[in-house]
Design an enzyme around this catalytic site. Structure first.
Site, PDB file in Angstrom:
ATOM      1  N   HIS A  10       9.621   7.273   4.238  1.00 26.96           N
ATOM      2  CA  HIS A  10       8.376   7.645   4.935  1.00 26.96           C
ATOM      3  C   HIS A  10       7.291   7.974   3.913  1.00 26.96           C
ATOM      4  O   HIS A  10       7.204   9.098   3.395  1.00 26.96           O
ATOM      5  CB  HIS A  10       8.660   8.856   5.841  1.00 26.96           C
ATOM      6  CG  HIS A  10       7.537   9.227   6.749  1.00 26.96           C
ATOM      7  ND1 HIS A  10       7.666   9.295   8.121  1.00 26.96           N
ATOM      8  CD2 HIS A  10       6.248   9.574   6.509  1.00 26.96           C
ATOM      9  CE1 HIS A  10       6.533   9.664   8.681  1.00 26.96           C
ATOM     10  NE2 HIS A  10       5.632   9.845   7.708  1.00 26.96           N
ATOM     11  N   HIS A  12       3.053   6.901   3.148  1.00 31.36           N
ATOM     12  CA  HIS A  12       1.833   6.168   3.535  1.00 31.36           C
ATOM     13  C   HIS A  12       1.185   5.631   2.265  1.00 31.36           C
ATOM     14  O   HIS A  12       0.957   6.388   1.318  1.00 31.36           O
ATOM     15  CB  HIS A  12       0.872   7.094   4.280  1.00 31.36           C
ATOM     16  CG  HIS A  12       1.446   7.602   5.561  1.00 31.36           C
ATOM     17  ND1 HIS A  12       1.151   7.042   6.786  1.00 31.36           N
ATOM     18  CD2 HIS A  12       2.327   8.606   5.818  1.00 31.36           C
ATOM     19  CE1 HIS A  12       1.807   7.682   7.733  1.00 31.36           C
ATOM     20  NE2 HIS A  12       2.532   8.640   7.177  1.00 31.36           N
ATOM     21  N   HIS A 190       5.810   8.051  14.576  1.00 32.98           N
ATOM     22  CA  HIS A 190       5.528   9.456  14.269  1.00 32.98           C
ATOM     23  C   HIS A 190       5.494  10.241  15.588  1.00 32.98           C
ATOM     24  O   HIS A 190       4.693   9.909  16.486  1.00 32.98           O
ATOM     25  CB  HIS A 190       4.147   9.614  13.629  1.00 32.98           C
ATOM     26  CG  HIS A 190       4.075   9.310  12.167  1.00 32.98           C
ATOM     27  ND1 HIS A 190       4.448   8.107  11.627  1.00 32.98           N
ATOM     28  CD2 HIS A 190       3.634  10.068  11.117  1.00 32.98           C
ATOM     29  CE1 HIS A 190       4.242   8.137  10.315  1.00 32.98           C
ATOM     30  NE2 HIS A 190       3.748   9.315   9.978  1.00 32.98           N
ATOM     31  N   GLU A 193       5.721  16.079  15.348  1.00 31.08           N
ATOM     32  CA  GLU A 193       5.151  16.818  14.200  1.00 31.08           C
ATOM     33  C   GLU A 193       4.219  17.891  14.770  1.00 31.08           C
ATOM     34  O   GLU A 193       4.249  19.041  14.364  1.00 31.08           O
ATOM     35  CB  GLU A 193       4.384  15.839  13.297  1.00 31.08           C
ATOM     36  CG  GLU A 193       3.719  16.482  12.084  1.00 31.08           C
ATOM     37  CD  GLU A 193       2.732  15.525  11.386  1.00 31.08           C
ATOM     38  OE1 GLU A 193       2.284  14.538  12.019  1.00 31.08           O
ATOM     39  OE2 GLU A 193       2.374  15.791  10.220  1.00 31.08           O
ATOM     40  N   ASP A 271       5.784  11.667   2.482  1.00 32.61           N
ATOM     41  CA  ASP A 271       4.657  11.429   3.403  1.00 32.61           C
ATOM     42  C   ASP A 271       3.401  10.979   2.639  1.00 32.61           C
ATOM     43  O   ASP A 271       3.097   9.791   2.600  1.00 32.61           O
ATOM     44  CB  ASP A 271       4.391  12.683   4.233  1.00 32.61           C
ATOM     45  CG  ASP A 271       3.865  12.405   5.633  1.00 32.61           C
ATOM     46  OD1 ASP A 271       3.807  11.231   6.026  1.00 32.61           O
ATOM     47  OD2 ASP A 271       3.535  13.376   6.348  1.00 32.61           O
ATOM     48  N   ASP A 272       2.653  11.920   2.087  1.00 31.26           N
ATOM     49  CA  ASP A 272       1.406  11.623   1.347  1.00 31.26           C
ATOM     50  C   ASP A 272       1.408  12.529   0.113  1.00 31.26           C
ATOM     51  O   ASP A 272       0.689  13.541   0.068  1.00 31.26           O
ATOM     52  CB  ASP A 272       0.179  11.934   2.216  1.00 31.26           C
ATOM     53  CG  ASP A 272       0.229  11.208   3.556  1.00 31.26           C
ATOM     54  OD1 ASP A 272      -0.110  10.020   3.606  1.00 31.26           O
ATOM     55  OD2 ASP A 272       0.644  11.842   4.556  1.00 31.26           O
TER      56      ASP A 272
HETATM   57  O1  MCF Z   1       2.524  11.847   8.532  1.00 38.87           O
HETATM   58  C1  MCF Z   1       1.249  12.282   8.138  1.00 38.87           C
HETATM   59  C2  MCF Z   1       0.751  13.270   9.170  1.00 38.87           C
HETATM   60  N1  MCF Z   1       0.913  12.797  10.536  1.00 38.87           N
HETATM   61  C3  MCF Z   1       0.365  11.663  11.032  1.00 38.87           C
HETATM   62  N2  MCF Z   1      -0.149  10.657  10.399  1.00 38.87           N
HETATM   63  C4  MCF Z   1      -0.270  10.427   9.090  1.00 38.87           C
HETATM   64  C5  MCF Z   1       0.296  11.127   8.015  1.00 38.87           C
HETATM   65  N3  MCF Z   1      -0.148  10.611   6.884  1.00 38.87           N
HETATM   66  C6  MCF Z   1      -0.953   9.581   7.195  1.00 38.87           C
HETATM   67  N4  MCF Z   1      -1.018   9.454   8.517  1.00 38.87           N
HETATM   68  C7  MCF Z   1      -1.752   8.416   9.271  1.00 38.87           C
HETATM   69  C8  MCF Z   1      -3.250   8.515   9.100  1.00 38.87           C
HETATM   70  O2  MCF Z   1      -3.867   8.375  10.324  1.00 38.87           O
HETATM   71  O3  MCF Z   1      -1.347   7.145   8.809  1.00 38.87           O
HETATM   72  C9  MCF Z   1      -2.482   6.362   8.538  1.00 38.87           C
HETATM   73  C10 MCF Z   1      -3.568   7.345   8.195  1.00 38.87           C
HETATM   74  O4  MCF Z   1      -4.830   6.823   8.483  1.00 38.87           O
HETATM   75  C11 MCF Z   1      -2.189   5.397   7.439  1.00 38.87           C
HETATM   76  S1  MCF Z   1      -0.844   4.309   7.768  1.00 38.87           S
HETATM   77  C12 MCF Z   1      -0.858   3.243   6.416  1.00 38.87           C
HETATM   78 ZN    ZN Z   2       3.631  10.207   8.002  1.00 40.80          ZN
END
Ligand code: MCF
Ligand code: ZN
Length: 327
Positions: A10, A12, A190, A193, A271-272
């Site tokens: 997971h 992004h 998702h 959360e 995640d990020d």
């Molecule tokens: O998991 C985290 C927090 N919860 C929901 N969405 C996201 C998270 N990190 C990124 N996102 C979403 C966000 O809207 O995923 C998109 C972003 O624009 C990118 S997917 C390549």
């Molecule tokens: Zn995420």
């Protein structure tokens, strides 16, 4: 901890961009992004909804396949430095060509080529999951699912949904998920959360994914937890993200161990990572410090992750060898 071979499901793609990388691109392109950084150079956001808009602002300077190729290399170098041997990344055709299939193909080709180079140079394997964005709405999700369906294969293996879970209902997105499923893509959503256990239940019923992104609020409904365990639904847990965004007040309040104790298959991801000041090494260190996890626990978590990965069996076997007899 850094040395343990890890599987991450997971992540992004733009959310893994180091802030200095985004600042560099902004400078090259003459875009003023100063508002999204703190004085110390890190990303600045107040809460979840603000995080989503800062994410989109940072992404606005990634405008070409070449930018995504550079990003891919930077992200994979950092993951590999943290012991990650296999990773799945969320990609959004919304950001890569605006939902146009031909443009998306060019972005995907550039990302894939950079990933293959990184595999040779850093020994990390990447696969892609196309992701629609919930707060962009169900109509916007349709061309994204079509992009995914047109490019399904051994590299682009999954389809998912991220974004603001408090907007819309999972059932609004059945067209997109049916389209992706029919094309042979594996599914993750998702949920749980921010939207509670009900949001997980709704996503499972309407969209029939095999994995849930986060899913941690399932803990508030033990009947749901038992269903997840029985059905083998895998949770992509990102505890550092949950703590950074305030889903839980601290690591000891995080339900990952309680979910696991009740038989749910959990995995661990970042995640990020730069947004949440984390890395896979930091996640493992915090899990060890908070719940006393050791070698056997991490082996189980990585076995869960490679079993639930969306790649083919030959790739899984290759990765299992890298995980060694720990699994
Ligand atoms: O998991 C985290 C927090 N919860 C929901 N969405 C996201 C998270 N990190 C990124 N996102 C979403 C966000 O809207 O995923 C998109 C972003 O624009 C990118 S997917 C390549
Ligand atoms: Zn995420």
């Amino acid at each position: 901890m850094r040395e343990i071979p890890k599987v991450e499901l997971h992540l992004h793609h733009e959310g893994a961009a180091p802030p200095a990388f985004i600042r560099g691109l902004a400078k090259e392109k003459g875009v003023d992004l100063s508002g999204i950084f703190r004085e110390d150079g890190s990303y600045a956001f107040r809460d979840f909804v603000h995080f989503l808009s800062v994410y989109e602002a940072a992404t606005s300077v990634l405008t070409s396949p070449e930018d995504y190729a550079r990003l891919t290399r930077a992200v994979l170098e950092e993951s590999a430095a943290n012991g990650v041997v296999y990773s799945e990344t969320f990609l959004s055709p919304d950001f890569c060509g605006g939902g146009d299939v031909d443009a998306w193909r060019d972005y995907l080709a550039a990302i894939r080529e950079a990933a293959e180079e990184a595999e040779r140079d850093f020994g990390i394997t990447l696969r892609g999951i196309v992701t629609c964005i919930r707060h962009f709405g169900p109509e916007a999700a349709k061309p994204i699912a079509l992009c995914a369906a047109e490019t399904v294969g051994d590299w682009l293996t999954g389809f998912g949904m991220a974004g603001d879970e408090m907007k819309g209902k999972p059932a609004d997105f059945t067209w997109a998920f049916d389209c992706a499923r029919e094309a042979g893509l594996r599914l993750t959503v998702h949920a749980g959360e921010w939207g509670g256990a009900k949001s997980v239940r709704d996503a499972l019923v309407a969209l029939r994914p095999e994995r849930i992104g986060h899913g941690v609020q399932s803990i508030d409904d033990l009947a749901l937890v038992d269903d997840l365990a029985e059905q083998g639904i895998v949770l992509e847990c990102c505890p550092g993200s949950n703590v950074a965004l305030g889903v839980y007040p601290g690591w000891s309040a995080h339900p990952i161990q309680r979910l696991r104790d009740r038989g749910v298959k959990v995995t661990v991801s970042t995640d990020d990572p730069p947004f949440f000041h984390t890395t896979m090494t930091a996640e493992y260190e915090n899990l060890a410090a908070t719940f006393g996890w050791g070698e056997e626990d991490f082996a189980e978590i990585n076995a869960n992750a490679i079993d639930a990965a969306f790649c083919d069996e030959a790739t899984k076997d290759k990765i299992r060898k890298k995980l060694g007899d720990r699994t």
